[in-house]
Design a protein around this motif. Structure first.
Motif, mmCIF file in Angstrom:
data_model
loop_
_atom_site.group_PDB
_atom_site.id
_atom_site.type_symbol
_atom_site.label_atom_id
_atom_site.label_comp_id
_atom_site.label_asym_id
_atom_site.label_seq_id
_atom_site.Cartn_x
_atom_site.Cartn_y
_atom_site.Cartn_z
ATOM 1 N N ARG A 2 0.857 -1.200 0.000
ATOM 2 C CA ARG A 2 0.000 0.000 0.000
ATOM 3 C C ARG A 2 0.885 1.240 0.000
ATOM 4 O O ARG A 2 1.803 1.362 0.797
ATOM 5 N N ILE A 3 0.580 2.155 -0.919
ATOM 6 C CA ILE A 3 1.329 3.399 -1.040
ATOM 7 C C ILE A 3 0.372 4.579 -1.108
ATOM 8 O O ILE A 3 -0.807 4.414 -1.424
ATOM 9 N N THR A 4 0.890 5.760 -0.809
ATOM 10 C CA THR A 4 0.145 6.999 -0.978
ATOM 11 C C THR A 4 0.866 7.792 -2.050
ATOM 12 O O THR A 4 2.067 8.059 -1.937
ATOM 13 N N MET A 5 0.145 8.156 -3.103
ATOM 14 C CA MET A 5 0.746 8.865 -4.230
ATOM 15 C C MET A 5 0.953 10.337 -3.894
ATOM 16 O O MET A 5 0.119 10.965 -3.251
ATOM 17 N N LYS A 6 2.083 10.886 -4.345
ATOM 18 C CA LYS A 6 2.368 12.315 -4.205
ATOM 19 C C LYS A 6 1.957 13.063 -5.472
ATOM 20 O O LYS A 6 1.818 14.274 -5.458
ATOM 21 N N THR A 7 1.802 12.337 -6.568
ATOM 22 C CA THR A 7 1.402 12.913 -7.855
ATOM 23 C C THR A 7 0.351 12.009 -8.485
ATOM 24 O O THR A 7 0.143 10.887 -8.040
ATOM 25 N N LEU A 8 -0.268 12.481 -9.548
ATOM 26 C CA LEU A 8 -1.182 11.642 -10.314
ATOM 27 C C LEU A 8 -0.385 10.515 -10.955
ATOM 28 O O LEU A 8 0.716 10.737 -11.463
ATOM 29 N N TYR A 9 -0.919 9.330 -10.940
ATOM 30 C CA TYR A 9 -0.262 8.168 -11.539
ATOM 31 C C TYR A 9 -1.278 7.447 -12.413
ATOM 32 O O TYR A 9 -2.354 7.079 -11.940
ATOM 33 N N ALA A 10 -0.958 7.293 -13.684
ATOM 34 C CA ALA A 10 -1.900 6.630 -14.594
ATOM 35 C C ALA A 10 -1.150 5.679 -15.509
ATOM 36 O O ALA A 10 -0.134 6.036 -16.102
ATOM 37 N N LYS A 30 7.830 -0.058 -4.987
ATOM 38 C CA LYS A 30 9.209 0.295 -4.656
ATOM 39 C C LYS A 30 9.804 1.246 -5.685
ATOM 40 O O LYS A 30 10.545 2.172 -5.328
ATOM 41 N N ASP A 31 9.486 1.045 -6.956
ATOM 42 C CA ASP A 31 9.967 1.956 -8.001
ATOM 43 C C ASP A 31 9.397 3.364 -7.808
ATOM 44 O O ASP A 31 10.113 4.361 -7.906
ATOM 45 N N LEU A 32 8.096 3.450 -7.534
ATOM 46 C CA LEU A 32 7.461 4.749 -7.339
ATOM 47 C C LEU A 32 8.014 5.465 -6.106
ATOM 48 O O LEU A 32 8.248 6.675 -6.125
ATOM 49 N N ILE A 33 8.271 4.715 -5.045
ATOM 50 C CA ILE A 33 8.829 5.294 -3.824
ATOM 51 C C ILE A 33 10.263 5.765 -4.075
ATOM 52 O O ILE A 33 10.645 6.877 -3.693
ATOM 53 N N ALA A 34 11.060 4.938 -4.748
ATOM 54 C CA ALA A 34 12.459 5.280 -5.027
ATOM 55 C C ALA A 34 12.566 6.540 -5.894
ATOM 56 O O ALA A 34 13.492 7.338 -5.720
ATOM 57 N N LYS A 35 11.629 6.731 -6.797
ATOM 58 C CA LYS A 35 11.655 7.904 -7.690
ATOM 59 C C LYS A 35 11.012 9.134 -7.061
ATOM 60 O O LYS A 35 11.022 10.206 -7.648
ATOM 61 N N GLY A 36 10.426 8.974 -5.866
ATOM 62 C CA GLY A 36 9.852 10.105 -5.164
ATOM 63 C C GLY A 36 8.416 10.426 -5.520
ATOM 64 O O GLY A 36 7.890 11.465 -5.137
ATOM 65 N N TYR A 37 7.740 9.539 -6.246
ATOM 66 C CA TYR A 37 6.363 9.785 -6.655
ATOM 67 C C TYR A 37 5.335 9.273 -5.644
ATOM 68 O O TYR A 37 4.164 9.592 -5.736
#
Length: 99
Positions: A2-10, A30-37
């Motif tokens: 479970r993650i919380t998005m900082k930006t729109l992701y589509a 993990k990829d989204l977290i590592a990239k800061g999204y």
């Protein structure tokens, strides 16, 4: 995970709004977290800001480009435009035509 998005992701598989929490495959999370999204669910860092970007400001008008009124080219020295309505600019202080 479970993650919380900082930006729109589509993607073709899903769409997650900024600030929303969602379950995604571990590798993708993990990829989204590592990239800061995104951040792990419950992390206080999820503030809706895109990584590396300042918060958006008001909708003010953009500043015009720097330079004088004759930046459009040399035009005719007599200050007359070519009639295309583009304000061609003349040499020196001539205003050009098309206004």
């Amino acid at each position: 995970m479970r993650i919380t998005m900082k930006t729109l992701y589509a993607t073709p598989e899903r769409s997650i709004a900024a600030g929303a929490t969602a379950e995604v495959p571990d590798k993708e999370a993990k990829d989204l977290i590592a990239k800061g999204y995104a951040v792990p669910e419950g992390d206080d860092e999820a503030d809706g800001k895109a990584p590396g970007k300042a918060p958006a400001r008001g909708r003010g008008r953009a500043k015009p480009p720097a330079g004088g009124k004759n930046d459009g080219g040399t035009g005719n020295p007599d200050g007359q435009g070519d009639g295309d309505g583009q304000g061609d600019g003349g040499a020196g202080d001539d205003a050009g035509g098309g206004k």
